[in-house]
Design a protein around this motif. Structure first.
Motif, PDB file in Angstrom:
ATOM      1  N   LYS A 167       1.197   2.939   8.443  1.00 21.88           N
ATOM      2  CA  LYS A 167       0.614   1.596   6.616  1.00 21.88           C
ATOM      3  C   LYS A 167       1.633   2.225   5.806  1.00 21.88           C
ATOM      4  N   LEU A 184       1.129   0.131  -0.344  1.00 21.60           N
ATOM      5  CA  LEU A 184       0.749  -1.326  -1.390  1.00 21.60           C
ATOM      6  C   LEU A 184       0.928  -0.702  -2.509  1.00 21.60           C
ATOM      7  N   THR A 185       1.527  -1.310  -3.312  1.00 24.44           N
ATOM      8  CA  THR A 185       2.499  -1.720  -4.427  1.00 24.44           C
ATOM      9  C   THR A 185       2.260  -2.605  -5.178  1.00 24.44           C
ATOM     10  N   THR A 186       1.402  -2.597  -6.235  1.00 23.75           N
ATOM     11  CA  THR A 186       2.184  -3.973  -7.226  1.00 23.75           C
ATOM     12  C   THR A 186       3.155  -4.482  -8.187  1.00 23.75           C
TER      13      THR A 186
END
Length: 44
Positions: free
Chosen positions: A34, A37-39
Motif C-alpha cells: 500500500k 497516504l499523505t495530504t
C-alpha cells in the motif's frame, strides 16, 4: 605509546562490531504494497 595501543584496541573493537553485523546479514522483510497516504496542505 598508550594512545597508540588504545587506538588499535578501539579500531579492533569497531571492526569486530562491523564484521558481526555483516555476518548476521540484513533482516528479512518486505515493503508494504500500500502506498503511504499523505495530504498536501491547501494553498491560501
Amino acid at each position: 605509546m598508550r594512545a597508540l595501543v588504545a587506538a588499535a584496541i578501539g579500531l579492533a573493537a569497531a571492526l569486530a562490531v562491523v564484521f558481526a553485523l555483516a555476518a548476521m546479514g540484513s533482516p528479512s522483510g518486505s515493503t508494504s504494497p500500500k502506498p503511504l497516504l499523505t495530504t498536501v496542505p491547501g494553498h491560501p
